[in-house]
Design a protein around this motif. Structure first.
Motif, PDB file in Angstrom:
ATOM      1  N   GLY A  79       0.795  -1.232   0.000  1.00 24.51           N
ATOM      2  CA  GLY A  79       0.000   0.000   0.000  1.00 24.51           C
ATOM      3  C   GLY A  79       0.827   1.283   0.000  1.00 24.51           C
ATOM      4  O   GLY A  79       0.309   2.346   0.321  1.00 24.51           O
ATOM      5  N   ARG A  96      -4.040  -9.076  -2.332  1.00 28.08           N
ATOM      6  CA  ARG A  96      -4.015  -7.790  -3.061  1.00 28.08           C
ATOM      7  C   ARG A  96      -3.064  -7.860  -4.253  1.00 28.08           C
ATOM      8  O   ARG A  96      -3.349  -7.316  -5.320  1.00 28.08           O
ATOM      9  CB  ARG A  96      -3.603  -6.653  -2.118  1.00 28.08           C
ATOM     10  CG  ARG A  96      -4.680  -6.328  -1.092  1.00 28.08           C
ATOM     11  CD  ARG A  96      -4.241  -5.203  -0.160  1.00 28.08           C
ATOM     12  NE  ARG A  96      -5.164  -5.055   0.958  1.00 28.08           N
ATOM     13  CZ  ARG A  96      -4.961  -4.267   2.006  1.00 28.08           C
ATOM     14  NH1 ARG A  96      -3.856  -3.544   2.076  1.00 28.08           N
ATOM     15  NH2 ARG A  96      -5.847  -4.186   2.973  1.00 28.08           N
ATOM     16  N   ARG A 149      -4.220  -7.342  -8.015  1.00 28.62           N
ATOM     17  CA  ARG A 149      -3.746  -6.161  -8.754  1.00 28.62           C
ATOM     18  C   ARG A 149      -2.938  -6.545  -9.994  1.00 28.62           C
ATOM     19  O   ARG A 149      -3.143  -5.985 -11.068  1.00 28.62           O
ATOM     20  CB  ARG A 149      -2.875  -5.274  -7.843  1.00 28.62           C
ATOM     21  CG  ARG A 149      -2.505  -3.939  -8.505  1.00 28.62           C
ATOM     22  CD  ARG A 149      -1.398  -3.211  -7.788  1.00 28.62           C
ATOM     23  NE  ARG A 149      -0.152  -3.987  -7.793  1.00 28.62           N
ATOM     24  CZ  ARG A 149       0.949  -3.617  -7.167  1.00 28.62           C
ATOM     25  NH1 ARG A 149       0.960  -2.505  -6.470  1.00 28.62           N
ATOM     26  NH2 ARG A 149       2.034  -4.374  -7.223  1.00 28.62           N
TER      27      ARG A 149
HETATM   28  N1  LIG Z   1      -6.427  -0.664   2.707  1.00 30.25           N
HETATM   29  C1  LIG Z   1      -6.621  -1.286   1.550  1.00 30.25           C
HETATM   30  N2  LIG Z   1      -7.687  -2.115   1.375  1.00 30.25           N
HETATM   31  C2  LIG Z   1      -7.900  -2.774   0.209  1.00 30.25           C
HETATM   32  N3  LIG Z   1      -7.082  -2.664  -0.869  1.00 30.25           N
HETATM   33  C3  LIG Z   1      -6.007  -1.867  -0.757  1.00 30.25           C
HETATM   34  C4  LIG Z   1      -5.719  -1.141   0.433  1.00 30.25           C
HETATM   35  N4  LIG Z   1      -4.574  -0.425   0.243  1.00 30.25           N
HETATM   36  C5  LIG Z   1      -4.163  -0.696  -1.012  1.00 30.25           C
HETATM   37  N5  LIG Z   1      -5.010  -1.549  -1.618  1.00 30.25           N
HETATM   38  C6  LIG Z   1      -4.903  -2.130  -2.971  1.00 30.25           C
HETATM   39  O1  LIG Z   1      -3.831  -3.067  -2.899  1.00 30.25           O
HETATM   40  C7  LIG Z   1      -3.016  -2.992  -4.056  1.00 30.25           C
HETATM   41  C8  LIG Z   1      -1.588  -2.640  -3.641  1.00 30.25           C
HETATM   42  O2  LIG Z   1      -1.539  -1.292  -3.181  1.00 30.25           O
HETATM   43  P1  LIG Z   1      -0.413  -0.279  -3.716  1.00 30.25           P
HETATM   44  O3  LIG Z   1      -0.355  -0.340  -5.204  1.00 30.25           O
HETATM   45  O4  LIG Z   1      -0.655   1.034  -3.063  1.00 30.25           O
HETATM   46  O5  LIG Z   1       0.852  -1.011  -3.096  1.00 30.25           O
HETATM   47  P2  LIG Z   1       2.419  -0.679  -3.260  1.00 30.25           P
HETATM   48  O6  LIG Z   1       3.024  -0.994  -1.942  1.00 30.25           O
HETATM   49  O7  LIG Z   1       2.600   0.695  -3.787  1.00 30.25           O
HETATM   50  O8  LIG Z   1       2.858  -1.760  -4.340  1.00 30.25           O
HETATM   51  P3  LIG Z   1       4.314  -1.959  -5.074  1.00 30.25           P
HETATM   52  O9  LIG Z   1       5.239  -2.543  -4.076  1.00 30.25           O
HETATM   53  O10 LIG Z   1       4.045  -2.924  -6.143  1.00 30.25           O
HETATM   54  O11 LIG Z   1       4.760  -0.636  -5.561  1.00 30.25           O
HETATM   55  C9  LIG Z   1      -3.667  -1.973  -4.993  1.00 30.25           C
HETATM   56  O12 LIG Z   1      -4.497  -2.636  -5.898  1.00 30.25           O
HETATM   57  C10 LIG Z   1      -4.482  -1.106  -4.027  1.00 30.25           C
HETATM   58  O13 LIG Z   1      -5.607  -0.526  -4.660  1.00 30.25           O
END
Ligand SMILES: Nc1ncnc2c1ncn2[C@@H]1O[C@H](COP(=O)(O)OP(=O)(O)OP(=O)(O)O)[C@@H](O)[C@H]1O
Ligand SMILES: CC(C)(COP(=O)(O)OP(=O)(O)OC[C@H]1O[C@@H](n2cnc3c(N)ncnc32)[C@H](O)[C@@H]1O)[C@@H](O)C(=O)NCCC(=O)NCCS
Length: 202
Positions: free
Chosen positions: A13, A143, A147
């Motif tokens: 996230g 997730r 995704r």
């Molecule tokens: N609290 C939450 N509840 C449900 N889904 C979530 C939540 N937070 C994030 N997501 C979803 O989970 C997925 C991963 O989130 P995000 O892309 O922000 O992660 P990231 O840590 O930036 O990933 P990466 O390491 O690949 O860059 C996305 O599809 C996002 O929409």
């Protein structure tokens, strides 16, 4: 000026958190985006990658085929170490440079280095505080599969290619619990923002 290192496992996230912080006025240094620029066709990093991995990791236009390279490095630890050794020193230099530039700008309330491998790549010295976004591994897996449209096996390999969360947490100055809804996380961040901006204004 406070510099925060925002990290956490794949699909924990971080982007959701950094988007919120950007909306509040923080300037984000996106390490994934810097890494992408640094391997553009013809750059020294691109040359090193092609020399090691061969043209199998290039698309028809000669750019790095990220999907292909990902398929290799997420299952082969030696290949991953090699890619990291090519890219990470350059990401560290580019991040340092960007922090220096931003620190000269009085209008920036907070700098956030959004880096999935902040700890693994040895970038914690560049920041004042480490924030780790945390989700239980089963939720992270769900997730990630959803995704990136990955099978369970592929997603598990990606998660295992990174430092386990428990170890990351030992570096954390703050832990951002993203196990609930996005709205709940935004409330946590709202409180954190008020505390931080208030502290830095003292
Ligand atoms: N609290 C939450 N509840 C449900 N889904 C979530 C939540 N937070 C994030 N997501 C979803 O989970 C997925 C991963 O989130 P995000 O892309 O922000 O992660 P990231 O840590 O930036 O990933 P990466 O390491 O690949 O860059 C996305 O599809 C996002 O929409
Ligand atoms: C492996 C590559 C080609 C995959 O590209 P792709 O566009 O499919 O994914 P993207 O760059 O958006 O990365 C998605 C996520 O994978 C994870 N990840 C990326 N690289 C690595 C790695 N070397 N080791 C472990 N996890 C990684 C991160 O959580 C990242 O957020 C690309 O991520 C890459 O070049 N990685 C090496 C550069 C790097 O280490 N970047 C992070 C800088 S801190």
């Amino acid at each position: 000026m406070l510099v925060i290192g925002l990290t956490g496992g794949i699909a924990s996230g971080k982007s959701t958190v950094s988007r919120y912080l950007r909306e509040r006025g923080a300037v984000i240094i996106d390490a994934d985006a810097l890494a992408k620029e640094l391997v553009a066709r013809g750059t020294p990093a691109w040359q090193e990658i092609v020399a090691f991995f061969g043209s199998q990791v290039l698309d028809e236009a000669g750019n790095i085929d990220r999907k292909r390279l990902g398929q290799i490095i997420f299952v082969d630890p030696q290949a991953r170490t090699k890619l990291n050794s090519i890219v990470h020193p350059k990401v560290i230099e580019a991040t340092k440079k960007r922090i220096r530039e931003l620190k000269d700008n009085d209008n920036v309330p907070l700098i956030v280095v959004d880096a999935p491998l902040l700890i693994e790549a040895g970038m914690t010295d560049l920041v004042d505080e480490v924030w780790v976004v945390a989700v239980p591994v089963q939720e992270q897996l769900n997730r990630l599969m959803f995704r990136d449209k990955l099978s369970q096996e592929e997603a598990i390999k990606r998660i295992h290619s990174q430092m386990p969360l428990e170890e990351k947490l030992t570096y954390a100055d703050r832990i951002i619990d993203n196990s609930g809804s996005v709205e709940e996380t935004l409330e946590i961040l709202d409180a954190l923002w008020k505390e931080i901006v208030h502290d830095t204004e003292k």
